[in-house]
Design an enzyme around this catalytic site. Sequence first.
Site, PDB file in Angstrom:
ATOM      1  N   GLY A  89      40.040  62.524  41.722  1.00 42.68           N
ATOM      2  CA  GLY A  89      39.270  61.996  42.831  1.00 42.68           C
ATOM      3  C   GLY A  89      38.272  63.009  43.350  1.00 42.68           C
ATOM      4  O   GLY A  89      38.161  64.140  42.861  1.00 42.68           O
ATOM      5  N   ARG A  91      34.457  64.601  44.677  1.00 47.27           N
ATOM      6  CA  ARG A  91      33.098  64.760  44.177  1.00 47.27           C
ATOM      7  C   ARG A  91      32.999  66.062  43.385  1.00 47.27           C
ATOM      8  O   ARG A  91      33.945  66.453  42.717  1.00 47.27           O
ATOM      9  CB  ARG A  91      32.122  64.664  45.358  1.00 47.27           C
ATOM     10  N   ILE A  92      31.870  66.735  43.415  1.00 45.95           N
ATOM     11  CA  ILE A  92      31.684  67.895  42.546  1.00 45.95           C
ATOM     12  C   ILE A  92      32.253  69.159  43.198  1.00 45.95           C
ATOM     13  O   ILE A  92      32.248  69.316  44.417  1.00 45.95           O
ATOM     14  CB  ILE A  92      30.195  68.100  42.209  1.00 45.95           C
ATOM     15  N   THR A  93      32.757  70.051  42.364  1.00 45.84           N
ATOM     16  CA  THR A  93      33.167  71.365  42.823  1.00 45.84           C
ATOM     17  C   THR A  93      32.936  72.378  41.705  1.00 45.84           C
ATOM     18  O   THR A  93      32.430  72.026  40.633  1.00 45.84           O
ATOM     19  CB  THR A  93      34.647  71.374  43.285  1.00 45.84           C
ATOM     20  N   HIS A  95      34.679  75.915  39.659  1.00 46.73           N
ATOM     21  CA  HIS A  95      35.791  76.823  39.392  1.00 46.73           C
ATOM     22  C   HIS A  95      35.253  78.061  38.705  1.00 46.73           C
ATOM     23  O   HIS A  95      34.295  77.981  37.921  1.00 46.73           O
ATOM     24  CB  HIS A  95      36.836  76.170  38.482  1.00 46.73           C
ATOM     25  N   ALA A 168      40.056  73.833  48.058  1.00 43.80           N
ATOM     26  CA  ALA A 168      39.733  72.441  47.743  1.00 43.80           C
ATOM     27  C   ALA A 168      40.896  71.786  47.021  1.00 43.80           C
ATOM     28  O   ALA A 168      41.650  72.448  46.298  1.00 43.80           O
ATOM     29  CB  ALA A 168      38.473  72.370  46.877  1.00 43.80           C
ATOM     30  N   GLY A 170      41.806  68.255  44.649  1.00 41.05           N
ATOM     31  CA  GLY A 170      41.388  67.057  43.922  1.00 41.05           C
ATOM     32  C   GLY A 170      42.501  66.670  42.971  1.00 41.05           C
ATOM     33  O   GLY A 170      42.940  67.509  42.177  1.00 41.05           O
ATOM     34  N   LEU A 182      44.798  72.098  43.173  1.00 49.16           N
ATOM     35  CA  LEU A 182      44.154  72.855  44.240  1.00 49.16           C
ATOM     36  C   LEU A 182      43.494  74.115  43.701  1.00 49.16           C
ATOM     37  O   LEU A 182      43.875  74.644  42.661  1.00 49.16           O
ATOM     38  CB  LEU A 182      45.178  73.215  45.318  1.00 49.16           C
ATOM     39  N   CYS A 199      31.718  69.183  47.046  1.00 50.53           N
ATOM     40  CA  CYS A 199      32.548  68.105  47.620  1.00 50.53           C
ATOM     41  C   CYS A 199      31.717  67.105  48.408  1.00 50.53           C
ATOM     42  O   CYS A 199      32.259  66.329  49.205  1.00 50.53           O
ATOM     43  CB  CYS A 199      33.666  68.666  48.484  1.00 50.53           C
TER      44      CYS A 199
END
Length: 260
Positions: A89, A91-93, A95, A168, A170, A182, A199
């Site tokens: 779920g 939006r964009i993030t 790493h 964050a 998701g 996370l 996000c």
Amino acid sequence: MSSAPRDPFFPADASIRSSAAPISVRELGLIDYEEAWRLQAELAKQRGRDEIGDTVLVLEHPSTYTAGKRTQPSDLPQDGSTVVTVDRGGRITWHGEGQLVVYPIIKLADPVDVVDYVRRLEEAIIEAVRAVGVPTAGRIDGRSGVWVPHTTLAADPAAPRRDRKLAAIGIRVTRGVTMHGLAINCNNSLEAYEHIVACGIDDADVSTLSLELGREVTPDDIARPLLPALDSALAGTLAVADHTFASAPDPSKGLRKAAQ
């Protein structure tokens, strides 16, 4: 302030896991995002068939943008960077090295309560982040993750000054088994965030534990308090508490899922 999420299906002091067996922890070090995604998928299938027990993957990724199901075209990097479209779920993030990533592969108890699961992940992160020296870490109602309020001044003057996200979340839950998880910013650079709307949030900032504390905080430093806190939060011995300090619009509310 908007209303709080509905009451959880399980009491705060009850386990949300379907099993009482110990959780297996696998430390993978630095691993390619898509390789870790394939591993998660295979482990989730095995967990769904009860071939393995609950497992937590602890790792870092090389620099990678990932786009969840609600990512919008305006969120994407404008510099031509590659983006991995993923089945979680949100939006964009981003790493990258210096960021602790934890993927719990957990079979949840029936009835499955996804909202409570996310709240318990947040509770574990808040416990760990406070343990290393950020006592004001908490929640913003309407937004997932763990935040520091703008009223708290970071030790490093280079840190952002608005409300800022440290961690964050998701996730994906399929047939009662969790995937993804996370990410906590430790001593990573924030440069990559400058190229995206992380996000989907443009009215707040992103920070790291190192900036907040004015000293080097590594992924290993935060993993030590986080893993026992995560175990306790899922078990209910660390109960979800109200750490909300603000309210803001949900950046994914009302958005259609992007084409995958």
